[in-house]
Design an enzyme around this catalytic site. Sequence first.
Site, PDB file in Angstrom:
ATOM      1  N   ARG A  98       2.837  -3.344   3.256  1.00  0.00           N
ATOM      2  CA  ARG A  98       2.017  -4.019   2.248  1.00  0.00           C
ATOM      3  C   ARG A  98       2.773  -5.143   1.551  1.00  0.00           C
ATOM      4  O   ARG A  98       2.203  -6.205   1.278  1.00  0.00           O
ATOM      5  CB  ARG A  98       1.571  -3.004   1.200  1.00  0.00           C
ATOM      6  CG  ARG A  98       0.549  -2.047   1.753  1.00  0.00           C
ATOM      7  CD  ARG A  98       0.280  -0.937   0.768  1.00  0.00           C
ATOM      8  NE  ARG A  98      -0.762  -0.056   1.290  1.00  0.00           N
ATOM      9  CZ  ARG A  98      -1.140   1.062   0.717  1.00  0.00           C
ATOM     10  NH1 ARG A  98      -0.556   1.469  -0.402  1.00  0.00           N
ATOM     11  NH2 ARG A  98      -2.089   1.800   1.241  1.00  0.00           N
ATOM     12  N   GLU A 111      -7.097  -0.560   4.398  1.00  0.00           N
ATOM     13  CA  GLU A 111      -6.172  -0.909   5.470  1.00  0.00           C
ATOM     14  C   GLU A 111      -6.805  -0.670   6.850  1.00  0.00           C
ATOM     15  O   GLU A 111      -6.452  -1.313   7.836  1.00  0.00           O
ATOM     16  CB  GLU A 111      -4.919  -0.035   5.353  1.00  0.00           C
ATOM     17  CG  GLU A 111      -3.635  -0.788   5.365  1.00  0.00           C
ATOM     18  CD  GLU A 111      -2.754  -0.459   4.164  1.00  0.00           C
ATOM     19  OE1 GLU A 111      -2.682   0.727   3.797  1.00  0.00           O
ATOM     20  OE2 GLU A 111      -2.157  -1.371   3.603  1.00  0.00           O
ATOM     21  N   HIS A 135      -1.127  -4.597  -2.990  1.00  0.00           N
ATOM     22  CA  HIS A 135      -1.933  -4.323  -1.794  1.00  0.00           C
ATOM     23  C   HIS A 135      -2.443  -5.670  -1.307  1.00  0.00           C
ATOM     24  O   HIS A 135      -2.968  -6.448  -2.103  1.00  0.00           O
ATOM     25  CB  HIS A 135      -3.093  -3.387  -2.141  1.00  0.00           C
ATOM     26  CG  HIS A 135      -3.738  -2.818  -0.922  1.00  0.00           C
ATOM     27  ND1 HIS A 135      -4.483  -3.596  -0.056  1.00  0.00           N
ATOM     28  CD2 HIS A 135      -3.739  -1.581  -0.410  1.00  0.00           C
ATOM     29  CE1 HIS A 135      -4.906  -2.831   0.938  1.00  0.00           C
ATOM     30  NE2 HIS A 135      -4.472  -1.607   0.751  1.00  0.00           N
ATOM     31  N   ARG A 184      -7.955  -3.688   8.989  1.00  0.00           N
ATOM     32  CA  ARG A 184      -6.939  -4.311   9.853  1.00  0.00           C
ATOM     33  C   ARG A 184      -6.522  -3.339  10.961  1.00  0.00           C
ATOM     34  O   ARG A 184      -6.366  -3.727  12.109  1.00  0.00           O
ATOM     35  CB  ARG A 184      -5.723  -4.731   9.022  1.00  0.00           C
ATOM     36  CG  ARG A 184      -5.929  -6.060   8.314  1.00  0.00           C
ATOM     37  CD  ARG A 184      -4.829  -6.316   7.295  1.00  0.00           C
ATOM     38  NE  ARG A 184      -4.941  -5.419   6.159  1.00  0.00           N
ATOM     39  CZ  ARG A 184      -3.921  -4.883   5.497  1.00  0.00           C
ATOM     40  NH1 ARG A 184      -2.690  -5.147   5.874  1.00  0.00           N
ATOM     41  NH2 ARG A 184      -4.108  -4.076   4.471  1.00  0.00           N
ATOM     42  N   ARG A 200       6.090   2.537  -1.801  1.00  0.00           N
ATOM     43  CA  ARG A 200       5.493   3.850  -1.582  1.00  0.00           C
ATOM     44  C   ARG A 200       4.767   3.883  -0.248  1.00  0.00           C
ATOM     45  O   ARG A 200       3.970   3.010   0.049  1.00  0.00           O
ATOM     46  CB  ARG A 200       4.506   4.179  -2.705  1.00  0.00           C
ATOM     47  CG  ARG A 200       3.822   5.508  -2.528  1.00  0.00           C
ATOM     48  CD  ARG A 200       2.821   5.768  -3.611  1.00  0.00           C
ATOM     49  NE  ARG A 200       1.731   4.811  -3.636  1.00  0.00           N
ATOM     50  CZ  ARG A 200       0.706   4.806  -2.795  1.00  0.00           C
ATOM     51  NH1 ARG A 200       0.627   5.707  -1.820  1.00  0.00           N
ATOM     52  NH2 ARG A 200      -0.249   3.906  -2.894  1.00  0.00           N
ATOM     53  N   HIS A 211      -1.319  -2.430  -7.007  1.00  0.00           N
ATOM     54  CA  HIS A 211      -1.864  -1.202  -6.447  1.00  0.00           C
ATOM     55  C   HIS A 211      -1.193   0.046  -6.997  1.00  0.00           C
ATOM     56  O   HIS A 211      -1.851   1.037  -7.293  1.00  0.00           O
ATOM     57  CB  HIS A 211      -1.690  -1.262  -4.926  1.00  0.00           C
ATOM     58  CG  HIS A 211      -2.430  -0.200  -4.205  1.00  0.00           C
ATOM     59  ND1 HIS A 211      -3.756   0.065  -4.453  1.00  0.00           N
ATOM     60  CD2 HIS A 211      -2.043   0.672  -3.252  1.00  0.00           C
ATOM     61  CE1 HIS A 211      -4.143   1.057  -3.676  1.00  0.00           C
ATOM     62  NE2 HIS A 211      -3.131   1.453  -2.943  1.00  0.00           N
ATOM     63  N   HIS A 212       0.133   0.030  -7.109  1.00  0.00           N
ATOM     64  CA  HIS A 212       0.836   1.252  -7.519  1.00  0.00           C
ATOM     65  C   HIS A 212       2.102   0.858  -8.265  1.00  0.00           C
ATOM     66  O   HIS A 212       2.825  -0.033  -7.832  1.00  0.00           O
ATOM     67  CB  HIS A 212       1.211   2.073  -6.270  1.00  0.00           C
ATOM     68  CG  HIS A 212       1.747   3.434  -6.575  1.00  0.00           C
ATOM     69  ND1 HIS A 212       0.954   4.570  -6.579  1.00  0.00           N
ATOM     70  CD2 HIS A 212       2.979   3.844  -6.916  1.00  0.00           C
ATOM     71  CE1 HIS A 212       1.701   5.621  -6.889  1.00  0.00           C
ATOM     72  NE2 HIS A 212       2.932   5.204  -7.106  1.00  0.00           N
TER      73      HIS A 212
END
Length: 580
Positions: free
Chosen positions: A411, A387, A374, A390, A554, A514-515
């Site tokens: 991202r 997010e 991220h 932005r 993702r 992040h993921h």
Amino acid sequence: MKKLFSLILALALMLSCVTALSEGVFTPGTYEAEAQGFGGMVQVAVTVSESEITAVSIEGAQETPALGGVAVSTLGDAIEKAQTPNVDCVSGATVTSNAIIAAATEALQAAGADIAQLDANRRDTGAEAVREDKTIDTEIVIIGAGGAGMAAAIMVQQAGKDFVILEKMPYVGGNTTKATGGMNAAETHYQKEQGIEDSVELFAADTMKGGHNINDPALVQTLAEQSAGAIDWLDTIGADLPKISFSGGASTNRIHAPADGSAAGNYLVDKFSAKLAELGVEIMLNTKATELIMQDGKIAGVKAESPDANYTINCKAVILATGGFGANEDMYTQYRPDLKGTVTTNAPGATGDGIVMAQAVGAALVDIEQIQLHPTVEQTTSMLITESVRGDGAILVNQAGKRFTNELLTRDAVSAAELAQEGQYAYILFDQHLRDNLKAIEKYVTNGLTVQDDTIEGLASKLNIGPATLAQTLNEWNEAVKNQNDAAFGRTTGMENDLTTPPYYAIQIAPGIHHTMGGVKIDTSAEVISTEGAAIPGLFAAGEVTGGVHGGNRLGGNAVADIVIFGRIAAESAIEYCEK
Ligand code: ADP
């Protein structure tokens, strides 16, 4: 003479000790203090007698119930037991824990305590208790009480099956609590009611494209096909997601959120917990699964441990819902050495245990090296700057005071652009107008993450950026907004408002993990697939522990879709397997 002197000295010492004792450690009474928590102020009231801390009460109504709330409800006891404010933080709730510790320290100092002395006399809190061996016989074991595990648990309970659900942390929710957006779903009744045209095919195509087409197409098709049904099911358990909006990578408005637009993750965790409580399900907290037991090539049980017991849980089926491994640096650097030292936005329980346990019984892994960064994570607190900042108009500038990318690319692209800057960080810059219109900003300000100034030049000086350069960057951006034309980087979204209302704000950010998109291989029935390509009998998995749904990237809104849809499928498959 010498002897007499020693005697007098000894007597004097004894007397001073007696005086100190009779003075007591504290001046009896109740003392209050407060400190800044995660969501607001945390108030602590400490009651002391002359010699000990007799009660600690903590109020922190604005803390996130699933995380900071745990610190609010447990640290008072811990302080009383240890007789010092310096107790261990609740992991995952460090900000709230530190606020409680700071306020308790202040209150105790007001009571006349010497904190170093309290630390030196810390009481043993009995952490080394002996564990008892315990055996449980059941049908299904669900490992992990995040979104996927809790969704599965509701289904299994409603089907009347005997089961247990284990959670290694002292609280439920896992990474699901961090999901700020919503849930992607196509052809839902909400979309129809709101006149939004969408289709299962379009949802599947967007997900494949977003995932750079390395996703498992069958899993993606299942995700898309079952999404509307999953929204209907959420309605039945009181977890409606009626507010639909646009999210990156979607061809139409598809992301479903709570009516008030609040973060879907916390909302679902609260609703799932409430439903499980209503159904009488007790989640075994502080209980970590350590091993899957196999017998004759089939799942036969789970080994687990809690602070006071070693469990052998005999069962027919296991649902792995242990989440990803974004909080386990050893593990992610094993697959991605380039990510060494990168901070993480993940909940502390995301350590990949389920992946390791599944591998030990022969499970195959897919896309394990696919890890999403991220781009806007404050590095000292690992706090994610949403997010929306932005999206609502903020820009990114480097230490030279210049923009360097279209801030609203995917991202991975924005993260890569930041890593190419000197120092591998950037500043996210916005103004008072943006703050006034985005609730999330308050948390960043109260946590001291923002630098602010009434002029752009003043802000630049505080950031050690050349004032003239930053002023020029801002002018150029405001001009681009006015003309709706970002000639420099081709940005086309998040250009509704310019940045002209003082004070101006900046937060230093860099990418954070992040993921973890990869994980255990599953089929469309959520059966775990072995390295030999066959289903492992009795083993099912759902959510971030699995790989294949998201491919190489993702899309926002697909993590929540994944946990609800595959959590339900894993439950249905496990129930069916037990009935065979
Ligand atoms: P998902 O989004 O896939 O549901 P989450 O991260 O939300 O994943 O939830 C996973 C949960 O599993 C977390 O609450 C985590 O603490 C828990 N967990 C992880 N490993 C274990 C384990 N070994 N035993 C029990 N619970 C675990």
